[in-house]
Scaffold this motif. Structure first.
Motif, PDB file in Angstrom:
ATOM      1  N   LEU A   1     -13.953   3.170 -65.567  1.00  0.00           N
ATOM      2  CA  LEU A   1     -13.800   3.103 -64.124  1.00  0.00           C
ATOM      3  C   LEU A   1     -14.185   1.704 -63.654  1.00  0.00           C
ATOM      4  CD1 LEU A   1     -15.426   6.465 -62.938  1.00  0.00           C
ATOM      5  CD2 LEU A   1     -12.991   5.892 -62.923  1.00  0.00           C
ATOM      6  N   PRO A   2     -13.360   1.075 -62.819  1.00  0.00           N
ATOM      7  CA  PRO A   2     -13.760  -0.225 -62.269  1.00  0.00           C
ATOM      8  C   PRO A   2     -14.997  -0.062 -61.394  1.00  0.00           C
ATOM      9  CG  PRO A   2     -11.739   0.576 -61.223  1.00  0.00           C
ATOM     10  CD  PRO A   2     -12.025   1.496 -62.365  1.00  0.00           C
ATOM     11  N   LEU A   3     -15.972  -0.931 -61.594  1.00  0.00           N
ATOM     12  CA  LEU A   3     -17.243  -0.838 -60.879  1.00  0.00           C
ATOM     13  C   LEU A   3     -17.248  -1.790 -59.685  1.00  0.00           C
ATOM     14  CD1 LEU A   3     -20.182   0.276 -60.775  1.00  0.00           C
ATOM     15  CD2 LEU A   3     -20.834  -1.682 -62.208  1.00  0.00           C
TER      16      LEU A   3
ATOM     17  N   VAL B   1     -12.489   8.011 -56.563  1.00  0.00           N
ATOM     18  CA  VAL B   1     -13.659   7.135 -56.401  1.00  0.00           C
ATOM     19  C   VAL B   1     -14.922   7.992 -56.379  1.00  0.00           C
ATOM     20  CG1 VAL B   1     -14.846   5.517 -54.888  1.00  0.00           C
ATOM     21  CG2 VAL B   1     -12.366   5.358 -55.184  1.00  0.00           C
ATOM     22  N   ARG B   2     -15.887   7.629 -57.199  1.00  0.00           N
ATOM     23  CA  ARG B   2     -17.184   8.304 -57.221  1.00  0.00           C
ATOM     24  C   ARG B   2     -18.248   7.372 -56.640  1.00  0.00           C
ATOM     25  NH1 ARG B   2     -13.905  11.782 -58.322  1.00  0.00           N
ATOM     26  NH2 ARG B   2     -14.141  13.381 -59.954  1.00  0.00           N
TER      27      ARG B   2
ATOM     28  N   ALA C   1     -27.630   1.281 -66.389  1.00  0.00           N
ATOM     29  CA  ALA C   1     -27.038   2.596 -66.650  1.00  0.00           C
ATOM     30  C   ALA C   1     -25.712   2.747 -65.930  1.00  0.00           C
ATOM     31  CB  ALA C   1     -28.011   3.701 -66.219  1.00  0.00           C
ATOM     32  N   LEU C   2     -25.627   2.238 -64.695  1.00  0.00           N
ATOM     33  CA  LEU C   2     -24.372   2.341 -63.946  1.00  0.00           C
ATOM     34  C   LEU C   2     -23.286   1.480 -64.559  1.00  0.00           C
ATOM     35  CD1 LEU C   2     -23.486   3.897 -61.402  1.00  0.00           C
ATOM     36  CD2 LEU C   2     -25.906   4.014 -61.934  1.00  0.00           C
ATOM     37  N   ASN C   3     -23.640   0.282 -65.019  1.00  0.00           N
ATOM     38  CA  ASN C   3     -22.649  -0.567 -65.686  1.00  0.00           C
ATOM     39  C   ASN C   3     -22.132   0.100 -66.954  1.00  0.00           C
ATOM     40  OD1 ASN C   3     -22.314  -3.493 -64.467  1.00  0.00           O
ATOM     41  ND2 ASN C   3     -24.465  -2.951 -64.180  1.00  0.00           N
TER      42      ASN C   3
ATOM     43  N   ARG D   1      -9.035   4.591 -57.914  1.00  0.00           N
ATOM     44  CA  ARG D   1     -10.131   5.152 -58.691  1.00  0.00           C
ATOM     45  C   ARG D   1     -11.205   4.086 -58.848  1.00  0.00           C
ATOM     46  NH1 ARG D   1      -9.398   3.622 -64.102  1.00  0.00           N
ATOM     47  NH2 ARG D   1     -10.397   5.496 -64.914  1.00  0.00           N
ATOM     48  N   GLY D   2     -12.408   4.498 -59.158  1.00  0.00           N
ATOM     49  CA  GLY D   2     -13.463   3.523 -59.366  1.00  0.00           C
ATOM     50  C   GLY D   2     -14.832   4.144 -59.151  1.00  0.00           C
ATOM     51  N   LEU D   3     -15.856   3.355 -59.414  1.00  0.00           N
ATOM     52  CA  LEU D   3     -17.245   3.760 -59.237  1.00  0.00           C
ATOM     53  C   LEU D   3     -17.863   2.825 -58.210  1.00  0.00           C
ATOM     54  CD1 LEU D   3     -19.457   5.699 -60.302  1.00  0.00           C
ATOM     55  CD2 LEU D   3     -20.072   3.943 -61.954  1.00  0.00           C
ATOM     56  N   LEU D   4     -18.201   3.370 -57.045  1.00  0.00           N
ATOM     57  CA  LEU D   4     -18.826   2.585 -55.984  1.00  0.00           C
ATOM     58  C   LEU D   4     -20.336   2.702 -56.130  1.00  0.00           C
ATOM     59  CD1 LEU D   4     -18.875   0.945 -53.382  1.00  0.00           C
ATOM     60  CD2 LEU D   4     -18.569   3.089 -52.099  1.00  0.00           C
TER      61      LEU D   4
END
Length: 410
Positions: A71-73, A154-155, A61-63, A117-120
């Motif tokens: 968003l870069p993961l 970043v989230r 789900a996160l991918n 920006r991105g998803l951590l």
């Protein structure tokens, strides 16, 4: 050339082509309460923790979320890191006495800051030992790693398995647990089957109505402040058990997150199911359900307005809300008992009996009848409700006799 005659490298290329085809999936707009709750919390810039059994699809789900939101993961397995990986590694300079010892951030944090920006994704959080969880506190709350501060773009989303299902699992510490919006992640049979067939639901950020932003903020503040004014013990309540402390519980911090989520859900026009997941995942099931019930009552009509015009009263359709309105009307008459108000209340009860379930008027009618003064004439409308009240009482007596007979026969 037959495949068996191909050199080994070429055979791997063919295998790679097959893997590419298997990974080639698409997305579709499809209602998904879990996914909508996740994207709403991400839009509100609140740390989210997905809780669910292993293999349930949290990482997938996160991918998919990162791909959909462009968003870069960045995935960090919390359990394989040391506390210094999140607090920063000390780097001794030329003159530590003058310059101090700066804390160097890890490379993944530097990449996130450079990208802006991105998803951590903090995976396997429940297998991280207490020392690592303590180091994560500053990262989750202040977005700081060493000397770096993560940019607003970043989230942060984490995932955890239940302690019983985790390898060397730990319960989350109460300070860390209280910094997350906890979403219970379960599988939907139809979503899984359709996804394995090549089509998954699409994650999209909520569409916030610009014209509703001030209204949404005002509603959220009134909802949370009004509720906590009526229920002050719930401002801060640390659960007793270790397991419950590792989940959502009410504190000033989690109530602030709840306020933000209500505002975002209101501006986005999200469903009650989505809001329920978010609120219960922030302050816990008990306080969350109480708050949701109070939200329903915020839009109920004023009893004084109903008493002023019983014939034109617009009563709620839902039974529990209608019951609350009728109870409020009777309470208003009790607070200021006057003959005209008493008559108006009977008119409202008669209207409720005609337009909805008659049994809802039994309790308020009985209470209202007890408020009669000796010099007040009995209105004709009471006759229309007498049969309803007497029938309900007979049903109650019959139920009591049945229960008593069953108990005596044991």
């Amino acid at each position: 050339m037959p495949s068996h005659a191909l050199p080994a490298a070429s055979r791997l290329d063919v295998a790679g082509d097959l893997l590419t085809l298997l990974r080639d999936t698409s997305t579709e707009p499809r209602p998904d309460v879990q996914l909508e709750a996740l994207t709403l919390a991400v839009a509100a810039d609140l740390p989210v923790l997905l809780r669910g059994e292993p293999g349930i699809g949290k990482t997938a789900a996160l991918n998919q979320l990162a791909t959909s939101l462009d968003l870069p993961l960045t995935t960090v397995i919390a359990s394989v890191h040391e506390p210094s990986d999140f607090s920063g590694l000390p780097v001794v300079g030329d003159d530590p006495a003058e310059q101090g010892v700066p804390m160097a951030p890890p490379d993944w944090a530097v990449r996130l800051v450079r990208a802006g920006r991105g998803l951590l994704f903090l995976d396997e959080l429940s297998t991280a030992p207490p020392a690592v969880q303590a180091a994560l506190l500053r990262l989750v709350l202040e977005r700081r790693i060493g000397a770096l501060r993560l940019p607003p773009g970043v989230r942060i989303v984490a995932a955890a398995n239940p302690r019983a299902s985790a390898a060397d699992g730990w319960e989350l510490s109460p300070p860390l647990a209280n910094r997350f919006v906890h979403l219970q992640w379960t599988h939907d049979h139809e979503v899984v089957v359709r996804g394995l067939g090549g089509t998954w639901p699409r994650a999209t950020l909520p569409r916030l109505d610009p014209d509703r932003l001030p209204e949404a903020v005002d509603f959220a503040r009134r909802a949370v402040c009004g509720f906590l004014t009526a229920r002050p013990p719930l401002v801060h309540r640390l659960p007793n058990g270790e397991t419950r402390r590792g989940g959502p519980w009410p504190s000033p911090r989690s109530w602030e997150m709840t306020l933000h989520l209500i505002a975002f859900a209101t501006a986005a026009g999200s469903s009650r199911d989505v809001l329920s997941l978010l609120v219960r995942g922030t302050v816990g099931d008990g306080p969350g359900l109480e708050l949701l019930a109070s939200l329903d009552r915020m839009d109920l009509p004023d009893p004084e307005v109903l008493l002023a015009d019983p014939a034109g009263a617009d009563l709620p359709e839902r039974g529990d809300l209608r019951q609350a309105v009728l109870d409020a009307v009777v309470a208003a008459v009790r607070a200021r008992p006057e003959k005209s108000r008493w008559d108006a209340a009977w008119a409202l009860l008669a209207r409720a009996a005609d337009t909805g379930a008659p049994d809802l008027v039994v309790v308020p009618a009985t209470t209202l009848a007890a408020l009669r003064r000796e010099d007040w004439d009995v209105p004709a409308r009471i006759e229309r409700l007498t049969s309803v009240v007497s029938l309900s009482r007979r049903a109650d007596h019959a139920a009591a006799r049945t229960a008593a007979g069953a108990k005596a026969g044991r």
